[in-house]
Write a protein that holds these residues in place. Structure first.
Motif, PDB file in Angstrom:
ATOM      1  N   UNK A  57       0.747  -1.251   0.000  1.00 57.46           N
ATOM      2  CA  UNK A  57       0.000   0.000   0.000  1.00 57.46           C
ATOM      3  C   UNK A  57       0.775   1.297   0.000  1.00 57.46           C
ATOM      4  N   UNK A  58       2.080   1.275  -0.340  1.00 59.44           N
ATOM      5  CA  UNK A  58       2.842   2.530  -0.334  1.00 59.44           C
ATOM      6  C   UNK A  58       2.182   3.576  -1.220  1.00 59.44           C
ATOM      7  N   UNK A  59       1.862   3.200  -2.461  1.00 56.06           N
ATOM      8  CA  UNK A  59       1.221   4.141  -3.364  1.00 56.06           C
ATOM      9  C   UNK A  59      -0.215   4.425  -2.979  1.00 56.06           C
ATOM     10  N   UNK A  60      -0.922   3.390  -2.558  1.00 54.69           N
ATOM     11  CA  UNK A  60      -2.327   3.556  -2.189  1.00 54.69           C
ATOM     12  C   UNK A  60      -2.497   4.641  -1.130  1.00 54.69           C
ATOM     13  N   UNK A  92      -0.956 -10.937  -4.579  1.00 57.39           N
ATOM     14  CA  UNK A  92      -0.699 -11.556  -3.286  1.00 57.39           C
ATOM     15  C   UNK A  92      -1.835 -11.293  -2.301  1.00 57.39           C
ATOM     16  N   UNK A  93      -2.464 -12.362  -1.829  1.00 61.10           N
ATOM     17  CA  UNK A  93      -3.508 -12.217  -0.822  1.00 61.10           C
ATOM     18  C   UNK A  93      -2.947 -11.658   0.479  1.00 61.10           C
ATOM     19  N   UNK A  94      -1.706 -12.036   0.806  1.00 58.38           N
ATOM     20  CA  UNK A  94      -1.084 -11.550   2.034  1.00 58.38           C
ATOM     21  C   UNK A  94      -0.841 -10.058   1.976  1.00 58.38           C
ATOM     22  N   UNK A  95      -0.357  -9.561   0.844  1.00 54.87           N
ATOM     23  CA  UNK A  95      -0.131  -8.125   0.712  1.00 54.87           C
ATOM     24  C   UNK A  95      -1.447  -7.359   0.833  1.00 54.87           C
ATOM     25  N   UNK A  96      -2.483  -7.869   0.199  1.00 57.38           N
ATOM     26  CA  UNK A  96      -3.774  -7.189   0.260  1.00 57.38           C
ATOM     27  C   UNK A  96      -4.351  -7.222   1.668  1.00 57.38           C
ATOM     28  N   UNK A  97      -4.131  -8.330   2.377  1.00 59.14           N
ATOM     29  CA  UNK A  97      -4.603  -8.406   3.765  1.00 59.14           C
ATOM     30  C   UNK A  97      -3.929  -7.326   4.603  1.00 59.14           C
ATOM     31  N   UNK A  98      -2.611  -7.183   4.447  1.00 61.43           N
ATOM     32  CA  UNK A  98      -1.893  -6.155   5.206  1.00 61.43           C
ATOM     33  C   UNK A  98      -2.389  -4.765   4.832  1.00 61.43           C
ATOM     34  N   UNK A  99      -2.633  -4.554   3.550  1.00 66.42           N
ATOM     35  CA  UNK A  99      -3.122  -3.239   3.117  1.00 66.42           C
ATOM     36  C   UNK A  99      -4.472  -2.937   3.769  1.00 66.42           C
ATOM     37  N   UNK A 100      -5.362  -3.919   3.792  1.00 65.82           N
ATOM     38  CA  UNK A 100      -6.676  -3.688   4.415  1.00 65.82           C
ATOM     39  C   UNK A 100      -6.536  -3.397   5.902  1.00 65.82           C
TER      40      UNK A 100
END
Length: 293
Positions: A69-72, A90-98
């Protein structure tokens, strides 16, 4: 910048541009490095969002290859009325972003989409701005992806392509004392690897954007030079980056260089990069802003 990147390197899975950055084999390590990218390079990411040639603040944004999520989050801060669709493989990256979005009270402004952009183009609505940081060079067919972005954007919408110039550099030229110039030799070996395995890294995206139907409205290169004393994260950022570089450079290094590199990577060693007080983050970040007519 994953992205990053970071942007600068999915050299195991090469999944970065396929919808999400990957830096190392383990997803936890990948996510940690993406978080360090965001921490160390936050000021530079924010400066890019301020530079974008926009007369009206966009409301519907897409972050392609969003990582953790750096850009988000930079886009959400820059455009407080906007909503971002964050896309990653990556589901893991999206989980962390959420989780970050919830912690910051931004959950209602973020939608996550898991997708491999080389195989499936997801439903992204009609965005006003697409942000692709350290992701385009990992696409299997970046020309096709650019055409898909062009056709997805709203008329007059903007695409921002952000790329780092390879791995950052951290050590002084005369370091380590027993093998001066080690980092440059590692970079040379890693660059040879990436020329073969990631041929679009370092590309000039201007002509590719024009060929996809965009009008390039801006291009700039930011020089990154951050002293290690600025952030306690820089030592860990250097450690993670050098570990990734070892994966691609080890076979090309002589035994003495490899031993010196391993001493830098040994966190229990007195020679560990974590114990150095002379680190700086040195790299360049190039940006292209292109508009759909």
């Amino acid at each position: 910048m994953n992205q990053a990147a970071h942007g600068h390197a999915a050299h195991h899975s090469h999944q970065h541009g396929r919808g999400g950055p990957g830096h190392m084999g383990d997803s936890g390590d990948q996510a940690e490095m993406l978080d360090l990218d965001a921490d160390v390079l936050a000021e530079h990411i924010a400066s890019i969002t301020r530079w974008l040639p926009l007369e009206v603040s966009p409301r519907r944004l897409v972050d392609l290859g969003c990582g953790t999520g750096a850009g988000t989050f930079a886009l959400l801060a820059r455009f407080p009325e906007a909503h971002v669709t964050a896309v990653d493989t990556s589901a893991e990256h999206l989980r962390r972003l959420r989780e970050k979005a919830c912690a910051q009270g931004l959950a209602d402004r973020v939608r996550t989409v898991q997708a491999d952009l080389d195989t499936t183009w997801p439903e992204l609505g009609i965005p006003d701005l697409v942000w692709a940081s350290a992701s385009m060079h990992h696409m299997a067919d970046p020309d096709r992806t650019l055409r898909q972005i062009h056709d997805t954007l709203a008329p007059g919408g903007l695409l921002a392509v952000v790329e780092l110039a390879g791995f950052p550099r951290f050590l002084p030229a005369d370091a380590p004392v027993e093998r001066p110039g080690l980092e440059e030799r590692c970079h040379a070996a890693s660059d040879r690897y990436h020329t073969e395995h990631v041929p679009h890294r370092g590309a000039d995206w201007g002509p590719k954007l024009t060929a996809a139907g965009f009008a390039v409205e801006g291009e700039r290169t930011l020089v990154v030079n951050i002293e290690g004393s600025r952030s306690p994260a820089i030592g860990r950022y250097a450690l993670g980056s050098l570990r990734r570089m070892r994966d691609t450079a080890a076979d090309a290094l002589c035994a003495e260089d490899l031993a010196a590199l391993d001493r830098l990577l040994d966190t229990d060693s007195a020679h560990s990069v974590l114990r150095r007080t002379d680190l700086t983050v040195r790299t360049e970040r190039s940006v292209w802003a292109a508009r759909r007519a």
